[in-house]
Each structure stands twice: as C-alpha cells, then as structure tokens.
Design an enzyme around this catalytic site. Structure first.
Site, PDB file in Angstrom:
ATOM      1  N   GLU A 242      42.242  41.952  36.326  1.00  0.00           N
ATOM      2  CA  GLU A 242      41.789  41.462  37.622  1.00  0.00           C
ATOM      3  C   GLU A 242      42.818  40.509  38.197  1.00  0.00           C
ATOM      4  O   GLU A 242      43.240  39.581  37.514  1.00  0.00           O
ATOM      5  CB  GLU A 242      40.501  40.652  37.430  1.00  0.00           C
ATOM      6  CG  GLU A 242      39.239  41.395  37.745  1.00  0.00           C
ATOM      7  CD  GLU A 242      38.044  40.464  37.530  1.00  0.00           C
ATOM      8  OE1 GLU A 242      37.475  40.017  38.526  1.00  0.00           O
ATOM      9  OE2 GLU A 242      37.701  40.184  36.362  1.00  0.00           O
ATOM     10  N   ARG A 248      38.406  29.927  36.446  1.00  0.00           N
ATOM     11  CA  ARG A 248      37.610  30.442  35.329  1.00  0.00           C
ATOM     12  C   ARG A 248      37.920  31.885  34.952  1.00  0.00           C
ATOM     13  O   ARG A 248      37.188  32.485  34.168  1.00  0.00           O
ATOM     14  CB  ARG A 248      36.125  30.286  35.634  1.00  0.00           C
ATOM     15  CG  ARG A 248      35.651  31.038  36.858  1.00  0.00           C
ATOM     16  CD  ARG A 248      34.158  30.838  37.012  1.00  0.00           C
ATOM     17  NE  ARG A 248      33.626  31.749  37.999  1.00  0.00           N
ATOM     18  CZ  ARG A 248      32.345  32.027  38.122  1.00  0.00           C
ATOM     19  NH1 ARG A 248      31.469  31.471  37.315  1.00  0.00           N
ATOM     20  NH2 ARG A 248      31.918  32.860  39.039  1.00  0.00           N
TER      21      ARG A 248
END
Lengths: 468, 468
Positions: A242, A248
């Site tokens: 991604e 995070r």
C-alpha cells in the site's frame, strides 16, 4: 580485538550491580563510554551498559599516570572499554547516573572496540522530550536521522525499553494462548496467487514464474482449522504493498494471528481474543513497569486503561454515539480514521476504557468471506478491536460453507478461479470458526501512547524506506 | 449451518473424556465421521476428534428409527456431526479406537458440516507404515497427493503429532532463551540489497524499484548486538532461491536464530546454543512422549540420544576419523553430504550421541564475515551442529572490527559498496559476538527420525511447489 584468543577467569561485573554492597571491592566492568570530561589531573567518565550507567574517575595518583588520564579523556564516546576499578561510596548522590551511591576509581582501562570520533547523533539528544528540547532551545533528533542510524538510536534508554516491552508482548501473547490450548503454526509467506483480488500485493520472481507475498496468514490459519487443529496462532511478517505514508501504516509489519473453531457462536472466539489482549495488558503493567516509566519520561502519557470483561459495543451503538456528537454517517458506511479517534474519546468518556470491541460491522464494508449476521442481512458477524481509539485487530466469523462462500465471492465480483484452492479447503467438512489478526507495532505504540509505528518497528519498511 | 444464531447451554464433551467414568451418562459430542458401517438394523460409526476416536452405535429401537439408521449410514466420511448418546461400558475392549472401554449409544445425530462423498485420500491409508503397506499389498499415500490435499493429510494422527511437537520446539526454544535473559526481536524480510553477493536471492517488485527477500536475519541480529541488546533471538521465515530438489532443502523455511555478545571467547556462545538445543530435546522427551510414539508407529525410529555437556569435536579431528574410515579429503575441503552422514555414524559409534558440535571449520569454506582463528590462520572461529548426521545449525564468531571486515570482504572479491551499511554498523563500538541459525523443519525431521523436510513443513515451498 577480541578474537577468542583466551578464556581468562576474569569476572565482569554488571553496571547495575555496582551498589554500596560492593563498596571497596576491586571489580572489572565492560561498558560504553557515554561521556568523558577531563578536569585538571582528573577525568570523569560515565560508563553505560544498556539502560544503566555509573560514574568513573581516573585521577593521577598511585594507580594512574598523567598519560593514563589523558588517554581516558581522549577515548571516543560510544567506544567499549574494559575497566578495572575500586567501587567507592560517594557522599553526595550522583543525580545524572542510575548508580547514584557509588563511583568507580579506575586503575586500568582498555579499549575493546573504538567508536569513530563523530557520532551521527547524540544519545542525550535522542532521549530528550520534544517539549523540553523546544523550551530550552536544545537539540532533539528527528525521525529520519534516528532511523538512518538505528544502531545508535536503539541504544537509548527509551529504545531499549520499547523493544524489551515489545518482546514481552510476543511472550505474553504466546504464553496466554499456549495455556489456553492453542497450537503455534508456521505459515508460508510466498504464495502462488494473490488473495482477495490482487490489490496491494508484492510480486516476487519465483524461478521462471511470479509469486506473491502473503498479505495475511488467514487462508493458512483456516486450513489448519479445517485440518482439526481447533485453535491455532502464529506470529510472523505480513506484507502490504500500500502506498500509504501515515503514522500507522507499514509495508511490512508483524502480525499476531489467531484462528479458532467454536461450538455455537463466534462470541466464544471474541471473548478468547479479548481475554488474550487483557492478559497482555496486565502482564505488561506487572512485569514491565520500569520500561513503561522509562518511555514515559521521554513521551509522557496516561496509563493504559481497560475493563474486565472487555467492553463490547455494536456498530449501531457506535453510530448513535457519533451522531449524537454531530457526525453524519450512513448505516452502512465504514468508520473514517478521524471518526475512529473521536469514537475512542467518546467511549473513554462514557466507559473509562482505552480498549474495546466494536461488533457487528455492516456486511457491505467487510471482505467476501465474512459470515453474514443470521438476523440482519445488512450486518455481519465481524468485529474490530481498538486501543486509544485506533484499530489494532480486525476479525470475523469466516464462512465455512463452500456454497455460501461461492455466492458471496460472486457477489463481490471475485474471479472464482483465483480462489478455488481457498474454497476447496472447506469441501471435506469444516467446523464453524472465527479469528483475527493483531498488529504488533500498533499494540506497542498505543499501549505506550507513542505516535508513530516507526517508533515501535526496529527496522521499519514503508514506501520510502527500505534501509537499514 | 452454524451462523452464530444462538448461544445454547449445551455442553460438548471431548472424545478423549469418554471413559468409564462417564458410563450411563447422556452426552453431546461433536466429531468427524471417521468410518461408518451399516449392518442390518444397526450402524456402527467411528467418531474422530483430533487423535482420539470412539465407537458409536445407532440401532433401531426406542431412540432411533429405521430412517435414522439409514441416515447415519449414509453420512459421508469426514463430515462433522453433533451426536447425543448414552455412554455405555463395553465388555470387550474396542481395539480399533483410542476410547477402548466405552461406546456411545446414539439418540440424536445432526450433520454440522457435510464432506463431499469422494475424498482425495483415505486417512487410514495415510497413516499406514510403508513397509506394512507393501507387505500386505495395501495402499499408502504418496507425498505429492498428501501435499496437494494437505487439509486432509494434516488430520492424521501422525501429522497432528508432528506439528504439535513442532509447536513445542518453538515454545521450548523461546522459553529457554527468555530464561537465559535473551530478548526477542523482529527483523525485516524485505531488504534493499542482496547480502552475501546476491546469489540465491528472490527479487521483489517494491513500488518502482526492486528489493530482495532476506536470506537470513543475520545482519539485523548483529545490528541489535551493536545496539546493546546483548542477547537476541528471532523466529521467522528465511528465503533461499536455490534450485535444490533434495530431501532437506526448501525455498522458504523457518529459522530459529540466536546472536549474543560474549566476554572473551566465542565458546561462551557455543555453549549457550548447545544447551538451548539440549533443553529442547529434554523438553520434547518429557512433554511430547505421546506425540513421539504416535509418529513412531508409522515411522519407526531409535530414540534421539544426546550427551551433557554436548560433544564438541574440532574439524581436524573429524577429518582424522573420516580418513581412518577410508575417505580422502583435503585439510581445507568442506564436508559433502555423504561424508556428513558417514561422520554422524562414526560419531554415534564412538560417542553414542545423535547430537554434536563440529568446531573450527577451515576459513576457506566459510563466509567473509567469519572471524579467523587467532592461532591458525587457515582455521576459523566457526561451527556447525548436527543431528543424526545432518547439519541443523551453522554459526560463527562474526568479525566485529570494520577494518578486518573490509579486508576479508575484499579478499572474497565482494563489492564493498553493496555491504557498506553492514560494515558501517560496526563503526561506533561493537562488542565481540557470535551466533547461529537453526532450521526448524530439519530439527523436527531429525528429532523424529523422518526422512524429508516436506513432512515437517505444513505448507512446503520448493522450486516445484508453491501450493497450497
């Protein structure tokens, strides 16, 4: 250079053992030179070993020449030295050291491993609280400098504490699950087909073909359930291609994964997972209090609060709370990150807990293999768990019936050919089961109240960082 | 289909708990139909739960109709059923079941998950010892059929035992090391540069660039030592793009890795590693005797023998033993696989141990980062460990001096630019250290006396196999 020439009898004393109980004893210590300061005929060293340090004094006299004082004063910071010295009680506590009641009067000093003179970062800067640095106009160290020079950054008391606590999380996770009768499994990371349609997956050249890096061990955990292991867990790397550059997300993180057959209701599994997390929180607060306090010195934070049994809210209840707080959201809409955070604050206010379960997500926002709710076709038997308002676990009852699984895959427009092996796993008798995956770096970050998963990954990987 | 509709109070009894203590009680059991055999107005089922099984009888009478007997007789093997029945003591022991003293008189039976009628392999065939199969002209199951249908193959008592024991190896490894003060670390698997020159490494597409899969966690373990963690371990996947199709090579296996700073001599580390393995062997023999015996039924094997302290031979001693047995080998020649095996047999004869350390390998056959022996420049401070004549661990004192490391890399013709980050890790003070990596699948295989690592990898990966 120590090349294993000899096996001397010499005993090396730990810095943490240098207390008044050893007063007037002659000891050998191996430690790093944390700082050195020459002052006339004396040189004061601070010797550091992990999170402990002690003051050492080299003074011209019976045991030390002028040359030796000069030599000691010139040893580069971070060098490793072997020191022979007498432990002496001091009259005034040494506030800057962990060993406050004694100092070491050096008789001999040898350099075991010399550090280069210029350090890319200073340890004292690296542990300074940011606010203090700003107020006093003193240096702090930015994240990229830390990560580029991780070998040095990991030597700080804060880093030592963070990663000792992280080791404790893994230990408590396994200890709890083994006591509950779980079996540890090892699942392959190189897989032949990209699961879940192929988005966000890394491709590997595998001899003359292509293969992929597993985005989760889920299929393999489920196969172990179909193979009668009943309760399984694994700890291992999880890969996500991604292009997210947030506080995070990592492209490689450590998953603590659980899968479990149940008798009648997936809440049997939800309770086991929540209890496992509670046992981790309790174990950390009991066994790692020193580490928690060390991290708090640099990154102040409220203690982590949780309830027993764990609070379980249904998604519709959460929606009501958010709507009451002025947020407009549809019934089948997923939570955005800001709404997750807000919900965490609302839950904390109302229930006084930093940890809770959100149950019964809308079916529409969950993966195809999620079991629909038998009473409400728009809901599903799925759940997330949150720490300080951030998601740390996502899980569900999985569809164990090949027929329904096929229907749901078609509904999601998934190519059945690509998930044939997955569906086939359920054709020879499959028990009802549920599970979930926990992100280790997130749990560490949120338990300690830190602000970035890069602080809790030793060697983080993101779209822009592959080194060291 | 159990979709978590209800939370009934019904208690499910474990098959292993069906003993005479429960005689005449009515119980509910969930289990697989292992076999079913209709005989007039009766149907005998064998119900299996993991490695346990019990006989169940459905007979026309007060509680069962003719239709129910027929229904029971027609349930496909491997289906999961819920059965209500009375536990009855039997007069003659039931030799074919683990629960020999009781049978279950069935009153109700429901199919929880139906298996397809044709199984790709029969569990009874899959546990038959090969010799027996050959002698009696009965079927056994070949390895590819097993691996292609792993979900079913893993249900056999042998597979259940192998992987429970493997879970035990990981548990004992960590338990021992945590007791010794080690810290567990998590190392990245995606790396930016191929270590050790780039042979046998898998390439990954990483956004717009290439990356590689780590061939070992060694660099990261060493960085943790340079970062003062002192004693670290990790368990994780290791990737080797080797086109080797042998009984002991996989392209992805699980490494149990150790790295440790020492005071004066790398034997301090060798002793810790050997003791860790000894604690594993002892723990397995103590806690997993049932599993060992279960595997032995299908694959007979001598119990694993080891000495305390572990036998440590020097390479030159091993050469002398091999030469005495008629093998011609040069002083700086590496051991071939057949010679390793032969040496294992010679050591077993002479010392009565299946586990030993071979120390002081020729420098020429070890990687560039291996510390040379200070007394003999042709030898090195390196070692392998062997179980039943096969290597399970390779390790060494690592060079912790950047100057010497550079020299040795140049001597090996390695491009310094590619290992710059590695060498730089040692520039800011590095303690002397040593370590090693253990192959989990090999330890499991050799402890149990099995013959192929594919038997001890749940989902093995080799140049020809990427599924399931």
């Amino acid at each position: 250079m120590i090349q294993s020439q000899d096996k001397p009898d010499r005993v090396l004393v730990r810095v943490s053992d240098l207390t008044v109980h050893k007063a007037d004893e002659v000891v050998w210590v191996r430690a790093r030179v944390h700082t050195s300061r020459a002052k006339g005929k004396q040189c004061f060293l601070v010797l550091r070993q992990q999170q402990f340090n002690v003051q050492a004094l080299v003074a011209v006299g019976d045991h030390a020449s002028k040359q030796m004082v000069k030599f000691a004063a010139n040893i580069n910071k971070e060098s490793i030295v072997d020191v022979e010295g007498v432990v002496r009680k001091v009259n005034q506590k040494i506030g800057s050291c962990t060993q406050q009641d004694v100092e070491l009067h050096v008789q001999k000093i040898y350099v075991i491993s010399l550090a280069e003179p210029r350090l890319p970062l200073q340890l004292d800067d690296a542990v300074r609280p940011e606010v203090e640095g700003e107020e006093e106009g003193r240096a702090t160290v930015n994240q990229d400098t830390r990560l580029d020079n991780r070998v040095i950054d990991l030597r700080t008391s804060t880093s030592q504490a963070v990663f000792r606590l992280q080791s404790g999380i893994c230990h408590l996770f396994r200890e709890t699950l083994i006591n509950k009768g779980f079996v540890e499994i090892q699942t392959p990371k190189i897989i032949s087909a990209a699961s879940e349609g192929g988005a966000n997956v890394f491709t590997v050249s595998y001899f003359k073909n292509n293969a992929y890096l597993a985005q989760s061990p889920q299929l393999y955990k489920q196969m172990c359930i179909c193979a009668d292991f009943e309760k399984v867990f694994c700890i291992g790397p999880v890969f996500r291609a991604e292009d997210s550059n947030t506080h995070r997300h990592l492209t490689e993180f450590v998953g603590l994964d659980i899968e479990m057959a149940f008798n009648y209701h997936y809440h049997e599994v939800v309770e086991e997972i929540a209890d496992t997390l509670v046992q981790i929180f309790k174990g950390l607060q009991k066994r790692f209090q020193t580490e928690i306090q060390t991290v708090n010195k640099q990154f102040p934070c409220e203690p982590f609060k949780f309830l027993e049994p764990t609070l379980r809210l249904e998604y519709c209840e959460a929606l009501a709370m958010l709507r009451e707080a002025g947020i407009e959201m549809g019934d089948e809409e997923d939570l955005s990150t800001p709404n997750e955070k807000l919900l965490g604050r609302l839950v904390k206010e109302k229930y006084d807990t930093d940890f809770y379960i959100l149950d019964k997500y809308p079916l529409a926002v969950r993966p195809f293999y999620t079991m629909p709710d038998p009473r409400n076709p728009k809901q599903s038997n799925s759940y997330d768990m949150f720490m300080r308002g951030e998601e740390i676990l996502s899980g569900a009852q999985r569809i164990h019936d090949p027929q329904l699984l096929t229907e749901r895959a078609l509904h999601h427009g998934i190519d059945l050919e690509k998930i044939k092996a997955y569906i086939d796993s359920f054709r020879f008798g499959a028990p009802p089961h549920a599970g979930g995956g926990i992100g280790l770096e997130r749990v560490t970050m949120l338990f300690l109240g830190l602000h970035n998963v890069r602080q809790t990954s030793m060697f983080p990987r993101d779209p822009k960082r592959l080194t060291p």
